[in-house]
Design a protein around this motif. Structure first.
Motif, short mmCIF file in Angstrom:
data_model
loop_
_atom_site.label_atom_id
_atom_site.label_comp_id
_atom_site.label_asym_id
_atom_site.label_seq_id
_atom_site.Cartn_x
_atom_site.Cartn_y
_atom_site.Cartn_z
N LEU A 1 0.21 -24.49 -21.00
CA LEU A 1 -0.40 -23.44 -20.16
C LEU A 1 -1.36 -24.01 -19.10
O LEU A 1 -1.27 -23.66 -17.92
CB LEU A 1 -1.14 -22.42 -21.05
CG LEU A 1 -1.85 -21.30 -20.30
CD1 LEU A 1 -0.87 -20.42 -19.52
CD2 LEU A 1 -2.66 -20.42 -21.28
N GLY A 2 -2.26 -24.90 -19.51
CA GLY A 2 -3.24 -25.46 -18.57
C GLY A 2 -2.56 -26.22 -17.45
O GLY A 2 -2.89 -26.06 -16.27
N LYS A 3 -1.57 -27.02 -17.81
CA LYS A 3 -0.83 -27.82 -16.82
C LYS A 3 -0.11 -26.89 -15.83
O LYS A 3 -0.10 -27.12 -14.62
CB LYS A 3 0.17 -28.69 -17.58
CG LYS A 3 1.14 -29.44 -16.73
CD LYS A 3 0.65 -30.84 -16.53
CE LYS A 3 1.64 -31.67 -15.74
NZ LYS A 3 1.01 -32.79 -15.08
N GLU A 4 0.51 -25.84 -16.36
CA GLU A 4 1.24 -24.90 -15.49
C GLU A 4 0.28 -24.24 -14.49
O GLU A 4 0.58 -24.14 -13.30
CB GLU A 4 1.94 -23.83 -16.35
CG GLU A 4 3.14 -24.39 -17.10
CD GLU A 4 3.50 -23.59 -18.35
OE1 GLU A 4 2.92 -22.51 -18.60
OE2 GLU A 4 4.38 -24.07 -19.11
N ILE A 5 -0.89 -23.80 -14.97
CA ILE A 5 -1.84 -23.14 -14.06
C ILE A 5 -2.29 -24.13 -12.98
O ILE A 5 -2.30 -23.82 -11.79
CB ILE A 5 -3.08 -22.62 -14.84
CG1 ILE A 5 -2.66 -21.57 -15.87
CG2 ILE A 5 -4.12 -22.04 -13.88
CD1 ILE A 5 -3.78 -21.12 -16.81
N ARG A 6 -2.61 -25.36 -13.42
CA ARG A 6 -3.07 -26.38 -12.45
C ARG A 6 -2.01 -26.65 -11.39
O ARG A 6 -2.30 -26.68 -10.20
CB ARG A 6 -3.36 -27.69 -13.21
CG ARG A 6 -4.81 -28.02 -13.29
CD ARG A 6 -5.11 -29.41 -13.81
NE ARG A 6 -4.19 -29.99 -14.75
CZ ARG A 6 -4.23 -29.81 -16.07
NH1 ARG A 6 -5.14 -29.02 -16.60
NH2 ARG A 6 -3.35 -30.41 -16.86
N GLU A 7 -0.78 -26.82 -11.82
CA GLU A 7 0.30 -27.17 -10.88
C GLU A 7 0.61 -26.00 -9.94
O GLU A 7 0.88 -26.21 -8.76
CB GLU A 7 1.56 -27.60 -11.64
CG GLU A 7 1.42 -28.89 -12.40
CD GLU A 7 1.15 -30.09 -11.48
OE1 GLU A 7 1.76 -30.16 -10.40
OE2 GLU A 7 0.31 -30.95 -11.86
N ILE A 8 0.58 -24.78 -10.45
CA ILE A 8 0.83 -23.61 -9.59
C ILE A 8 -0.24 -23.55 -8.50
O ILE A 8 0.04 -23.35 -7.32
CB ILE A 8 0.83 -22.30 -10.43
CG1 ILE A 8 2.09 -22.24 -11.29
CG2 ILE A 8 0.74 -21.06 -9.52
CD1 ILE A 8 2.06 -21.16 -12.37
N LYS A 9 -1.49 -23.79 -8.89
CA LYS A 9 -2.59 -23.71 -7.92
C LYS A 9 -2.55 -24.88 -6.92
O LYS A 9 -3.02 -24.75 -5.80
CB LYS A 9 -3.95 -23.65 -8.65
CG LYS A 9 -4.15 -22.27 -9.31
CD LYS A 9 -5.38 -22.23 -10.18
CE LYS A 9 -6.65 -22.32 -9.40
NZ LYS A 9 -7.08 -21.05 -8.82
N LYS A 10 -1.97 -26.00 -7.35
CA LYS A 10 -1.81 -27.12 -6.42
C LYS A 10 -0.76 -26.79 -5.36
O LYS A 10 -0.88 -27.16 -4.20
CB LYS A 10 -1.32 -28.35 -7.21
CG LYS A 10 -2.36 -29.44 -7.38
CD LYS A 10 -1.67 -30.67 -7.92
CE LYS A 10 -2.39 -31.15 -9.15
NZ LYS A 10 -1.63 -32.16 -9.89
N LYS A 11 0.29 -26.09 -5.79
CA LYS A 11 1.43 -25.86 -4.89
C LYS A 11 1.31 -24.58 -4.07
O LYS A 11 1.96 -24.45 -3.03
CB LYS A 11 2.73 -25.80 -5.71
CG LYS A 11 3.11 -27.15 -6.30
CD LYS A 11 4.45 -27.09 -6.97
CE LYS A 11 5.04 -28.45 -7.25
NZ LYS A 11 4.15 -29.44 -7.80
N LEU A 12 0.51 -23.62 -4.55
CA LEU A 12 0.41 -22.33 -3.84
C LEU A 12 -1.06 -21.92 -3.71
O LEU A 12 -1.83 -22.10 -4.65
CB LEU A 12 1.13 -21.22 -4.64
CG LEU A 12 2.63 -21.31 -4.86
CD1 LEU A 12 3.07 -20.23 -5.85
CD2 LEU A 12 3.39 -21.14 -3.54
N PRO A 13 -1.41 -21.32 -2.56
CA PRO A 13 -2.79 -20.83 -2.42
C PRO A 13 -2.95 -19.47 -3.09
O PRO A 13 -3.10 -18.45 -2.43
CB PRO A 13 -2.96 -20.73 -0.90
CG PRO A 13 -1.58 -20.44 -0.40
CD PRO A 13 -0.60 -21.08 -1.35
#
Ligand code: SF4
Length: 323
Positions: free
Chosen positions: A89-101
């Motif tokens: 879950l943490g990794k998914e949230i981090r990566e989504i926020k890296k790729k999308l504003p």
């Protein structure tokens, strides 16, 4: 096949919410009597991999680009179960926020917040909702029907610890069920505990969609009003009721209408008249599409409080249409 990312759906709290279903039906730490997904057939407290984290991230990015970022207020983890069971879950949230504003929200029951890794995963989110349905053990067991290994003092301790360290927007949600957790003393205890968490908002909800147990019905309006007043004593103007029906602006993906409807209703059952209007607006034949959905065996029509809803069939809910 059910979509892992669905919507956007209109959320009473988050505006237009692109939903992420990172848990397959239905793995949860609870089997709440009011759950709109039916009874929990995989009651567990073990965090694990359900999907590859990069699959979830890719699905979110693709769907967001297809729908358009201007139509999304939040990407929300609101799955067919408890989102913190997903070890990525943490990794998914981090990566989504890296790729999308985008801002990311998580709707959790909070039962695993006594675990360090769950608290640190949820720190990545911008908005977190935790469930506080009871403050006494026996009522907790009756309303949320937790995994036998869970103990309320530890769950409450975890939620409190998270609330002290969390930097985002924390809200609470309390679902009142008639005759279960709606006594004055329990509501007072809940309000006192919620005050300690210092949430941005404390929401009081009642079952407005077909529940797992047909007897899990809303308390009377008088009791709801009493609960509101008790909460207000402790939280002032930070109390809100969540009693309304959903609006009509669900977004049905024109490329995959059936899949997107299945994705939406697995988390957010739709009133049949709302869906009929939406399909007609898209130039689709409502009778044909709704008939096809029901014929697929994945959808049932359920009457609740005088209205017809379309809900997704899950294992253990075969008797839905006979309620
Ligand atoms: S309401 Fe949420 S926490 Fe309760 S059983 Fe359903 S998915 Fe799990």
């Amino acid at each position: 096949m059910l979509e892992t990312v669905f919507g956007p759906v209109p959320s009473r709290r988050l505006g237009r919410s692109l939903g992420v279903n990172n848990i397959p039906p239905k793995h949860c730490t609870y089997s709440c009597v009011y759950c709109q997904l039916g009874r929990t057939d995989h009651l567990t407290v073990n965090r694990r991999r359900f999907y590859d984290w990069d699959f979830i991230v890719r699905e979110v990015v693709n769907k967001a680009n297809r729908v358009g970022l201007s139509h999304i207020d939040y990407v929300t983890f609101v799955p067919d179960g408890e989102p913190t069971l997903d070890v990525f879950l943490g990794k998914e949230i981090r990566e989504i926020k890296k790729k999308l504003p985008v801002r990311v929200a998580v709707i959790t029951n909070g039962s695993l917040l006594w675990m360090d890794d769950v608290r640190s995963d949820l720190q990545e989110a911008d908005w977190v909702s935790v469930k506080v349905d009871a403050v006494t053990e026996d009522i907790y067991r009756r309303v949320d029907r937790p995994h036998p290994s869970l103990r309320l003092p530890a769950v409450r301790g975890g939620i409190e610890e998270f609330s002290r360290a969390y930097n985002g927007v924390l809200v609470t949600e309390t679902m009142l069920v008639a005759g279960v957790n709606d006594s004055v003393s329990e509501i007072e205890g809940i309000a006192r505990f919620v005050e300690k968490l210092n949430p941005a908002k404390a929401y009081i909800a009642v079952p407005t969609r077909p529940p797992a147990e047909a007897w899990a019905i809303p308390p009377s309006e008088k009791v709801v009003l009493m609960a509101y007043q008790i909460f207000e004593e402790y939280l002032g103007n930070r109390v809100e009721l969540l009693l309304g029906a959903e609006g009509g602006d669900f977004v049905i993906d024109p490329v995959k209408p059936i899949e997107s409807i299945l994705g939406i209703i697995s988390v957010h059952p739709i009133r049949k008249n709302v869906l009929t209007r939406l399909l007609a607006d898209k130039g689709l034949d409502p009778n044909e599409v709704i008939g096809g959905l029901i014929g697929s065996g994945e959808v049932a029509v359920v009457e609740f409080e005088g209205e017809e809803f379309l809900v997704r069939r899950l294992p253990g809910r075969k008797d839905l249409s006979s309620r």
